[in-house]
Design a protein around this motif. Structure first.
Motif, short mmCIF file in Angstrom:
data_model
loop_
_atom_site.label_atom_id
_atom_site.label_comp_id
_atom_site.label_asym_id
_atom_site.label_seq_id
_atom_site.Cartn_x
_atom_site.Cartn_y
_atom_site.Cartn_z
N VAL A 290 41.08 2.73 18.08
CA VAL A 290 39.64 2.92 18.13
C VAL A 290 39.15 2.28 19.42
O VAL A 290 39.23 1.07 19.58
CB VAL A 290 38.92 2.32 16.91
N LEU B 205 38.04 7.51 17.56
CA LEU B 205 39.29 7.31 16.82
C LEU B 205 40.35 8.24 17.38
O LEU B 205 40.16 9.46 17.44
CB LEU B 205 39.07 7.60 15.33
N ASP C 238 30.22 -1.58 15.03
CA ASP C 238 30.83 -0.35 15.52
C ASP C 238 31.82 0.27 14.53
O ASP C 238 32.04 1.48 14.55
CB ASP C 238 31.57 -0.62 16.84
N LEU C 239 32.45 -0.56 13.70
CA LEU C 239 33.57 -0.08 12.90
C LEU C 239 33.67 -0.93 11.65
O LEU C 239 33.47 -2.15 11.69
CB LEU C 239 34.87 -0.19 13.71
N LEU D 209 31.75 4.58 11.27
CA LEU D 209 33.16 4.95 11.15
C LEU D 209 33.87 3.91 10.28
O LEU D 209 33.78 2.71 10.53
CB LEU D 209 33.82 5.00 12.53
N THR D 210 34.56 4.39 9.25
CA THR D 210 35.18 3.51 8.26
C THR D 210 36.66 3.85 8.13
O THR D 210 37.02 5.00 7.90
CB THR D 210 34.49 3.68 6.88
N ILE E 225 33.37 -5.49 14.78
CA ILE E 225 34.14 -4.88 13.70
C ILE E 225 33.88 -5.65 12.42
O ILE E 225 33.99 -6.88 12.38
CB ILE E 225 35.64 -4.86 14.03
#
Length: 428
Positions: A115, A352, A32-33, A77-78, A3
């Motif tokens: 998530v 998500l 990933d994020l 993915l944000t 992350i």
């Protein structure tokens, strides 16, 4: 999961995604994020600039408009929260959260989502005591005052967030009040000497956020706003226990610019020593067999007593790792990548989902939301938690059996305002 955390965005999405790509190539991993801690500036068009509280010289579209119109696509993915320099009209339209562009999700004024099973909570805005107890009375077109008060966090959201059970990550724009005393304060003041007066007065940061930190006990807390990197460790007092020592006592021995991820396992409770030969598997202490005594021996009274088993060691302390990051500028420490265990790992892109407990809190507290300046009273904690428990039963009965429906299955991104090209003033 890997992350990434960003401090203040200020519309620099292109630069943030480029730095992520550089880190991935340099270190041979895949993030990933991405989490962004406010001042995101989701400016869709020129009209949104009229709803952003910044000096005129800072009123520019920034990079978000390309992602909003589809000209560019977020590579990851944000998740974002709001700060104190936002297009407040757009964020008000998504008060409870929603997609502000494909693969870019706004957590709302307050929220908690999951998530891959990692619970992530967040609160948008900053603390101002004069507006904390007010309702959400602001309406467009905003004037000079309401353009600013709309991003001041309300007690309504603080009370909702305080009902969450412990979670893994929490995002705020403000620093929690007093957090500076849990890290390397001397180094912070060396870099930011103008913080000294506010720290000495106890007014640097948000009191409700520090209350939430001690209530929720998240493993990680990330913030921005003050445009510097700062890390701290908050040790939470066990029920009935003595107050924990201040982390700042030993902070000077650490590197304030490093978060050591590899030592997380060292915080686990140590394996207990092997039981003494006189202890059974259940822990019961057995008496040794009696042997004939020397009648001429002088026996001390305390030798007659059985030896009691030592008390068990105290449980390891619960800690929160705090990290604040800078704004996105060259040679600034605005981005960090950490490893977090995911309860529901996925071989594909991260998933998500809504958090069932937050859905219940939202349902239970909806009658108490005020859209007037006056905010009526709230229920006490016990009846509030009872209402959440009832609402959770409703959620379990009406959402998919998994308990956390995918956000993508419920919401889809929709352009609700024109992009900048259509919004530009036309010549007569």
């Amino acid at each position: 999961m890997k992350i990434a955390i960003e401090g203040c965005c200020h519309g620099e999405l292109d630069a943030i995604y480029a730095e992520l790509a550089r880190l991935e190539q340099q270190n041979g991993y895949k993030v990933d994020l991405l989490l962004i801690c406010g001042d995101f500036q989701a400016i869709r068009n020129h009209s949104d600039l009229a709803c952003m509280a910044v000096p005129d010289k800072y009123k520019k579209l920034g990079g978000f408009a390309k992602y909003y119109t589809g000209e560019a696509k977020a590579p990851i993915l944000t998740l974002v929260i709001g700060g104190n320099h936002e297009a407040s009209n757009y964020f008000w339209e998504l008060y409870h959260g929603g997609w502000i562009a494909p693969d870019i999700y706004y957590l709302g004024h307050a929220s908690c989502v999951q998530v891959n099973g990692v619970r992530i909570g967040g609160a948008s805005g900053i603390f101002k005591p004069g507006d904390f107890h007010s309702g959400h009375y602001e309406r467009p077109p905003y004037n000079h005052g309401s353009m600013r008060s709309i991003y001041h966090i309300r007690e309504y959201n603080f009370r909702r967030l305080s009902l969450l059970s412990p979670l893994t990550i929490f995002l705020s724009h403000d620093w929690p009040q007093g957090i500076a005393h849990h890290g390397d304060l001397r180094d912070l003041l060396r870099r930011k000497p103008y913080f000294r007066d506010d720290i000495n007065k106890g007014v640097l940061g948000s009191p409700p956020m520090m209350d939430l930190l001690h209530t929720l006990h998240p493993a990680w807390w990330f913030a921005a706003h003050l445009h510097c990197r700062f890390e701290a460790t908050v040790e939470h007092r066990p029920p009935g226990g003595a107050p924990p020592p201040q982390a700042a006592a030993s902070a000077e021995k650490t590197n304030p610019d490093e978060i050591n991820i590899d030592d997380e396992d060292e915080d686990a409770p140590a394996v207990a020593d092997a039981a003494p030969a006189s202890a059974s598997a259940s822990g019961e202490v057995k008496k040794a067999p009696e042997v004939p005594r020397n009648p001429d021996e002088i026996t001390l009274s305390d030798e007659e007593d059985e030896v009691e088993a030592p008390p068990p060691p105290p449980p390891p302390p619960v800690i929160t790792r705090f990290l604040a990051l800078d704004k996105c500028l060259p040679r600034r420490k605005f981005l960090e990548v950490i490893d977090v265990d995911a309860p529901s790992p996925s071989p594909g892109p991260p998933t998500l989902t809504y958090d069932p407990e937050w859905l219940a809190i939202t349902r239970a507290f909806n009658p108490h939301m005020s859209t007037a300046r006056l905010q009526k009273g709230y229920p006490d904690e016990a009846p509030a938690r009872a209402a959440v428990a009832d609402a959770l039963e409703w959620v379990r009965a009406h959402v998919p059996a998994s308990g956390a429906p995918r956000v993508e299955d419920v919401q889809q991104f929709v352009m609700v305002a024109p992009g900048p090209a259509e919004d530009e003033p036309r010549a007569p």
